[in-house]
Scaffold this motif. Structure first.
Motif, PDB file in Angstrom:
ATOM      1  N   ALA A 179     -11.339  62.381-119.109  1.00 60.15           N
ATOM      2  CA  ALA A 179     -10.139  62.643-118.321  1.00 60.15           C
ATOM      3  C   ALA A 179      -8.886  62.045-118.969  1.00 60.15           C
ATOM      4  O   ALA A 179      -7.810  62.635-118.882  1.00 60.15           O
ATOM      5  N   GLY A 180      -9.034  60.886-119.642  1.00 56.77           N
ATOM      6  CA  GLY A 180      -7.882  60.249-120.271  1.00 56.77           C
ATOM      7  C   GLY A 180      -7.286  61.075-121.392  1.00 56.77           C
ATOM      8  O   GLY A 180      -6.093  61.438-121.358  1.00 56.77           O
ATOM      9  N   PRO A 181      -8.080  61.424-122.435  1.00 53.44           N
ATOM     10  CA  PRO A 181      -7.553  62.268-123.507  1.00 53.44           C
ATOM     11  C   PRO A 181      -7.084  63.637-123.015  1.00 53.44           C
ATOM     12  O   PRO A 181      -6.093  64.175-123.518  1.00 53.44           O
ATOM     13  N   ASP A 182      -7.791  64.193-122.023  1.00 53.31           N
ATOM     14  CA  ASP A 182      -7.388  65.498-121.490  1.00 53.31           C
ATOM     15  C   ASP A 182      -6.041  65.410-120.770  1.00 53.31           C
ATOM     16  O   ASP A 182      -5.195  66.303-120.901  1.00 53.31           O
ATOM     17  N   MET A 183      -5.840  64.332-119.996  1.00 51.78           N
ATOM     18  CA  MET A 183      -4.550  64.138-119.323  1.00 51.78           C
ATOM     19  C   MET A 183      -3.435  63.982-120.351  1.00 51.78           C
ATOM     20  O   MET A 183      -2.341  64.548-120.200  1.00 51.78           O
ATOM     21  N   GLN A 184      -3.705  63.232-121.404  1.00 56.23           N
ATOM     22  CA  GLN A 184      -2.733  63.039-122.476  1.00 56.23           C
ATOM     23  C   GLN A 184      -2.324  64.389-123.074  1.00 56.23           C
ATOM     24  O   GLN A 184      -1.144  64.674-123.268  1.00 56.23           O
ATOM     25  N   ALA A 185      -3.325  65.216-123.373  1.00 55.35           N
ATOM     26  CA  ALA A 185      -3.059  66.526-123.971  1.00 55.35           C
ATOM     27  C   ALA A 185      -2.234  67.405-123.028  1.00 55.35           C
ATOM     28  O   ALA A 185      -1.295  68.088-123.455  1.00 55.35           O
ATOM     29  N   MET A 186      -2.574  67.389-121.748  1.00 55.29           N
ATOM     30  CA  MET A 186      -1.850  68.218-120.790  1.00 55.29           C
ATOM     31  C   MET A 186      -0.402  67.764-120.640  1.00 55.29           C
ATOM     32  O   MET A 186       0.529  68.578-120.646  1.00 55.29           O
ATOM     33  N   LEU A 187      -0.190  66.450-120.512  1.00 56.91           N
ATOM     34  CA  LEU A 187       1.171  65.939-120.340  1.00 56.91           C
ATOM     35  C   LEU A 187       2.031  66.199-121.579  1.00 56.91           C
ATOM     36  O   LEU A 187       3.219  66.535-121.469  1.00 56.91           O
ATOM     37  N   GLU A 188       1.441  66.038-122.744  1.00 59.48           N
ATOM     38  CA  GLU A 188       2.193  66.311-123.975  1.00 59.48           C
ATOM     39  C   GLU A 188       2.572  67.783-124.056  1.00 59.48           C
ATOM     40  O   GLU A 188       3.695  68.124-124.463  1.00 59.48           O
ATOM     41  N   TYR A 189       1.667  68.652-123.651  1.00 58.21           N
ATOM     42  CA  TYR A 189       1.968  70.083-123.651  1.00 58.21           C
ATOM     43  C   TYR A 189       3.092  70.395-122.665  1.00 58.21           C
ATOM     44  O   TYR A 189       4.020  71.151-122.982  1.00 58.21           O
ATOM     45  N   VAL A 190       3.002  69.818-121.473  1.00 61.26           N
ATOM     46  CA  VAL A 190       4.040  70.044-120.460  1.00 61.26           C
ATOM     47  C   VAL A 190       5.393  69.532-120.954  1.00 61.26           C
ATOM     48  O   VAL A 190       6.424  70.173-120.786  1.00 61.26           O
TER      49      VAL A 190
END
Length: 366
Positions: free
Chosen positions: A119-130
């Motif tokens: 969940a941590g790396p996935d959240m990072q990826a999503m926020l960076e994309y946003v």
């Protein structure tokens, strides 16, 4: 046969113990020892138990005096605490208390264990994309558009399968509603005010930018706490919203039982946890005429699946990719044991976004 006979003998002994209590204090109550034992056996829900014992104490106190009640009730409570309960995965309240009391607490934060948390790396990826793209949302449901859903899903540690080939028919999931990891992260990001919506677009908030710069252990821990305190547990199971809200409210007891199951059995069995959840939600756990239990697999989808994604638990058996999303028994990681113990002993705000209605005794969002 031998086990059944032992159980029957134990039950006879408990009837005798209750009869001895009633005789020693010369209590003339509108029930006998066997009827009292049946009532104690049926008292699974903690709130029903407290109410029952309180009413019994008040009755004895009014008829025989407070001193008598003060001596009688602890003895009756002790017998209740020894009863093995299917709703507690065949543990008794006494066993649950002793297991948690004797549990070895991991004092040092298990840094290596957080590698299980996707969940941590996935959240990072999503926020960076946003932050880089400010993706557009659909007008009606306010969800991410198909292009953004596909791109973000591909950025995840383990992208969710979105193409389902059934021979003559091929189905493609490019809807945010169908990708549970994305729904989970969007729910947490919204809960923590890391993202916001403006002019039909999803934007990265100041808190989201700050979260990206945090150390990895702090990121991981913050996600679990947000899920405990404020997140909407019914985000991927809308039809089970009342069950999800009730389990969210009952997290303290739920985590205590999960820890006890992991310590006592070496794993958390989905079927056993289903019965625990049914008890906490006051739902009859008996199978229907077709053999289906009311909350079958609910504990996995509402509780264990998020714990796996957050790195607190891992499947007991390695399964193929086709079985990835199927309900499975799990064991807590060292990080999971540390985090659950921390949450229980530090008394987080479990019901920050929930309250019990004084009129209907149900959980409502504030």
């Amino acid at each position: 046969m031998k086990k059944q006979q032992t159980t029957e003998n134990t039950r006879i002994d408990r009837v005798r113990q209750l009869g001895d209590i009633l005789a020693r204090y010369e209590l003339n109550l509108p029930f006998n020892a066997e009827t009292l034992l049946v009532a104690l056996e049926e008292l699974d829900n903690p709130y029903d138990l407290i109410l029952f014992l309180k009413e019994m104490e008040l009755r004895i106190a009014s008829e025989y005096g407070e001193q008598t009640a003060m001596h009688v009730m602890p003895e009756i409570s002790a017998i209740h605490a020894q009863l093995s309960r299917p709703s507690l995965a065949d543990l008794s309240y006494k066993q649950l208390e002793e297991i948690l009391k004797n549990a070895q607490t991991i004092r040092k934060f298990p840094t290596k264990e957080i590698s299980y948390c996707q969940a941590g790396p996935d959240m990072q990826a999503m926020l960076e994309y946003v932050g880089e793209n400010t993706p557009a949302l659909t007008k009606t449901l306010k969800q991410l558009n198909r292009k953004s859903v596909a791109v973000i899903n591909d950025l995840f540690v383990e992208p969710q399968q979105t193409i389902h080939d059934y021979g003559k028919a091929v189905f493609i999931d490019r809807d945010e509603h169908n990708i549970w990891k994305l729904r989970f992260l969007r729910s947490l990001a919204q809960t923590c005010y890391m993202t916001y919506v403006r002019k039909g677009q999803l934007r990265l908030a100041k808190r989201g930018k700050e979260w990206i710069t945090l150390d990895t252990p702090i990121k991981i821990r913050s996600l679990f706490r947000a899920w405990c305190e404020d997140a909407d547990w019914s985000f991927w199971n809308d039809w089970d919203s009342e069950i999800a809200d009730c389990l969210h409210f009952e997290q303290l007891m739920l985590y205590q039982v999960i820890l006890a199951l992991d310590i006592h059995y070496g794993q958390i069995e989905v079927s056993k946890l289903d019965r625990v959840c049914a008890t906490l939600c006051r739902v009859d756990s008996e199978p229907d005429e077709y053999g289906m239990e009311p909350l079958r697999y609910k504990s996995y989808f509402l509780v264990l699946k998020p714990l796996i994604y957050l790195g607190l638990a891992i499947p007991v058996q390695k399964l193929s990719k086709d079985q990835y999303d199927l309900p499975k028994n799990v064991a807590l990681t060292d990080y999971g044991k540390w985090q659950l113990n921390t949450a229980i002993h530090k008394e987080w705000s479990w019901v920050k976004a929930r309250s019990i209605c004084s009129d209907c005794q149900k959980i409502h969002r504030v």
